[in-house]
Scaffold this active site. Sequence first.
Site, PDB file in Angstrom:
ATOM      1  N   ASN A 164     -12.734   0.000  -5.541  1.00 24.91           N
ATOM      2  CA  ASN A 164     -12.327  -0.461  -6.859  1.00 24.91           C
ATOM      3  C   ASN A 164     -13.495  -0.545  -7.854  1.00 24.91           C
ATOM      4  OD1 ASN A 164     -11.296  -1.718  -9.055  1.00 24.91           O
ATOM      5  ND2 ASN A 164     -10.272  -3.335  -7.932  1.00 24.91           N
ATOM      6  N   CYS A 196      -6.256  -6.052  -7.204  1.00 24.72           N
ATOM      7  CA  CYS A 196      -6.053  -5.492  -5.873  1.00 24.72           C
ATOM      8  C   CYS A 196      -5.567  -6.533  -4.869  1.00 24.72           C
ATOM      9  CB  CYS A 196      -7.333  -4.815  -5.388  1.00 24.72           C
ATOM     10  SG  CYS A 196      -8.799  -5.816  -5.548  1.00 24.72           S
ATOM     11  N   HIS A 197      -5.641  -7.809  -5.245  1.00 28.38           N
ATOM     12  CA  HIS A 197      -5.168  -8.847  -4.325  1.00 28.38           C
ATOM     13  C   HIS A 197      -3.654  -8.919  -4.291  1.00 28.38           C
ATOM     14  CE1 HIS A 197      -5.382 -10.773  -8.268  1.00 28.38           C
ATOM     15  NE2 HIS A 197      -4.417 -11.559  -7.850  1.00 28.38           N
ATOM     16  N   GLU A 221      -0.747 -17.704  -7.993  1.00 29.52           N
ATOM     17  CA  GLU A 221       0.135 -16.947  -8.870  1.00 29.52           C
ATOM     18  C   GLU A 221       1.601 -17.229  -8.586  1.00 29.52           C
ATOM     19  OE1 GLU A 221      -0.925 -12.856  -8.960  1.00 29.52           O
ATOM     20  OE2 GLU A 221      -2.964 -13.265  -9.597  1.00 29.52           O
ATOM     21  N   TYR A 268       0.842  -1.188   0.000  1.00 30.40           N
ATOM     22  CA  TYR A 268       0.000   0.000   0.000  1.00 30.40           C
ATOM     23  C   TYR A 268       0.881   1.244   0.000  1.00 30.40           C
ATOM     24  CZ  TYR A 268      -3.789  -3.174   1.095  1.00 30.40           C
ATOM     25  OH  TYR A 268      -4.699  -4.184   1.038  1.00 30.40           O
TER      26      TYR A 268
END
Length: 99
Positions: free
Chosen positions: A45, A53-54, A80, A22
């Site tokens: 969002n 955003c994750h 990911e 952030y």
Amino acid sequence: MTLSTRVYTKLLQVPEGKVTTYGDLAKAVGLENGQRAIGTIMKKNPFPGIVPCHRVVKSDGKIGGFVYGERVKLQMLVKEGIKIKDGKIIDFAKEKFYF
DNA sequence: CGGCTGGCGTCGT
DNA sequence: TACGACGCCAGCC
């Protein structure tokens, strides 16, 4: 071009398998101490599913919050390629993406 | 326009 | 290491 728009654009630059914080995101858009503003923006969002955003986590390597639940966010990151243990990113510094 | 809130960060206890 | 107190900034009321 609002602040939030720039934030989303920056976030889209983060590749899969990488994460950012952030605070860094705030700096990337010109705010040295706008971490909380980033949180508010993520929550608002306008492009869920488009803006990753994750991939935004806290500076200490913890996941932070997530609209659809922290567990979901955690699983998405794992898929990911990011290793997470007890809600914290293992090789945080290594997985971190610098703008 | 003023005040409060929030997916945070940092420092002090 | 864990928890609490402040400070920060864009939104919402």
